[in-house]
Scaffold this motif. Structure first.
Motif, short mmCIF file in Angstrom:
data_model
loop_
_atom_site.label_atom_id
_atom_site.label_comp_id
_atom_site.label_asym_id
_atom_site.label_seq_id
_atom_site.Cartn_x
_atom_site.Cartn_y
_atom_site.Cartn_z
N TRP A 22 0.86 -1.18 0.00
CA TRP A 22 0.00 0.00 0.00
C TRP A 22 0.90 1.23 0.00
CZ3 TRP A 22 -5.25 0.32 -0.47
CH2 TRP A 22 -5.98 -0.88 -0.34
N TYR A 23 0.54 2.16 -0.88
CA TYR A 23 1.27 3.41 -1.00
C TYR A 23 0.29 4.57 -0.81
CZ TYR A 23 5.09 0.85 -3.32
OH TYR A 23 6.12 0.00 -3.62
N ARG A 24 0.85 5.71 -0.41
CA ARG A 24 0.07 6.95 -0.37
C ARG A 24 0.82 7.97 -1.21
NH1 ARG A 24 -0.06 10.96 4.45
NH2 ARG A 24 -1.31 12.63 3.57
N GLN A 25 0.07 8.68 -2.05
CA GLN A 25 0.69 9.62 -2.97
C GLN A 25 0.05 10.99 -2.85
OE1 GLN A 25 0.25 8.56 -7.14
NE2 GLN A 25 2.10 9.65 -7.71
N GLU A 26 0.90 12.00 -2.75
CA GLU A 26 0.45 13.38 -2.74
C GLU A 26 0.53 13.93 -4.16
OE1 GLU A 26 -0.76 14.86 -0.17
OE2 GLU A 26 -0.11 13.62 1.51
N PRO A 27 -0.23 14.96 -4.49
CA PRO A 27 -0.20 15.53 -5.85
C PRO A 27 1.21 15.92 -6.28
CG PRO A 27 -2.03 16.44 -4.61
CD PRO A 27 -1.23 15.63 -3.63
N GLY A 28 1.61 15.47 -7.47
CA GLY A 28 2.91 15.85 -8.02
C GLY A 28 4.09 15.14 -7.40
N GLU A 29 3.84 14.16 -6.55
CA GLU A 29 4.93 13.43 -5.91
C GLU A 29 4.82 11.95 -6.21
OE1 GLU A 29 5.12 16.47 -2.06
OE2 GLU A 29 5.11 14.30 -1.76
N GLY A 30 5.89 11.21 -5.89
CA GLY A 30 5.86 9.78 -6.08
C GLY A 30 5.16 9.08 -4.93
N GLY A 34 10.77 7.36 -6.62
CA GLY A 34 11.23 8.74 -6.66
C GLY A 34 10.07 9.69 -6.80
N PRO A 35 10.35 10.99 -6.84
CA PRO A 35 9.28 12.00 -6.92
C PRO A 35 8.64 12.10 -8.29
CG PRO A 35 11.41 13.04 -6.97
CD PRO A 35 11.67 11.59 -6.71
N GLY A 36 9.28 11.51 -9.31
CA GLY A 36 8.70 11.53 -10.65
C GLY A 36 9.14 12.70 -11.50
N THR A 37 8.97 12.53 -12.80
CA THR A 37 9.16 13.61 -13.78
C THR A 37 7.83 13.82 -14.48
OG1 THR A 37 11.50 13.15 -14.22
CG2 THR A 37 10.27 14.30 -15.94
#
Lengths: 111, 115
Positions: free
Chosen positions: A34-42, B107-110
């Motif tokens: 399970w992952y949690r993701q914020e806008p614009g982040e991985g 990673g944070p992504g592109t």
């Protein structure tokens, strides 16, 4: 092709409420993450479950892996606005080489 | 302990152009996987590199290619860009132990925008 169905797709609740997100598949996975993701982040890893029937707790979050290792659930108790984000489940293949993701659950916790 | 890093953070290209995205894995990791995440969807597996070779590939056309260097860093190349290639491109690293890939860290992504 392994597929993961995640539900609900969107969830908007009030602070203090409880919620459960489901992740289901017809395929067996060696592990589920399970992952949690914020806008614009991985995506940020929350937990990995490996054993069928396994239950893991992370503060107010409880994760369960189904006995057959085909499904999983995430339960949040007393949700807080800081819990807002996109929650993703991802199943790992037998070699762990590739992750199959669900479509995600966008959770909004209103103060 | 440095996590997974990616560059650039944002990129704007036009249709038909080519793009190269870069990824440095988490310290101690030897495997890099690439994922494409369209807006509002979960990430889709593109391919994985281990020991400088492509080990697994998802359902992506040959326009998507990659490379892994001896220091385990990796590049993702996309040729002949299409509007539909606009997405967040994520790199994940992991450690191969006994033929099994342990947990992947992202990673944070592109963010790629194709106009």
């Amino acid at each position: 092709t392994q597929l993961l169905e995640q539900s609900p797709q969107f969830l908007s609740i009030q602070e203090g409420e409880n919620l459960t997100v489901y992740c289901n598949s017809s395929s067996v996975f060696s592990s589920l993450q399970w992952y949690r993701q914020e806008p614009g982040e991985g995506p940020v890893l929350l937990v990995t479950v490996v054993t069928g029937g396994e239950v893991k707790k992370l503060k107010r979050l409880t994760f369960q892996f189904g006995d057959a290792r085909k499904d999983s659930s995430l339960h949040i108790t007393a949700a807080q606005p800081g819990d807002t984000g996109l929650y993703l489940c991802a199943g790992a293949s037998t070699s762990g080489s590739r992750l199959t993701f669900g479509e995600g659950t966008q959770l909004t916790v209103n103060p | 302990d440095a996590g997974v890093t990616q560059s650039p953070t944002h990129l704007i290209k036009t249709r038909g152009q080519q793009v190269t995205l870069r990824c440095s894995p988490k310290s101690g990791h030897d495997t890099v996987s690439w994922y494409q995440q369209a807006l509002g969807q979960g990430p889709q597996f593109i391919f994985q590199y281990y020991e400088e070779e492509e080990r697994q590939r998802g359902n992506f056309p040959d326009r998507f290619s990659g490379h892994q260097f001896p220091n385990y860093s990796s590049e993702l190349n996309v040729n002949a860009l299409l509007l539909g290639d606009s997405a967040l491109y994520l790199c994940a690293s992991s450690l191969a132990v006994g033929g099994y890939q342990e947990t992947q860290y992202f990673g944070p992504g592109t963010r790629l925008l194709v106009l």
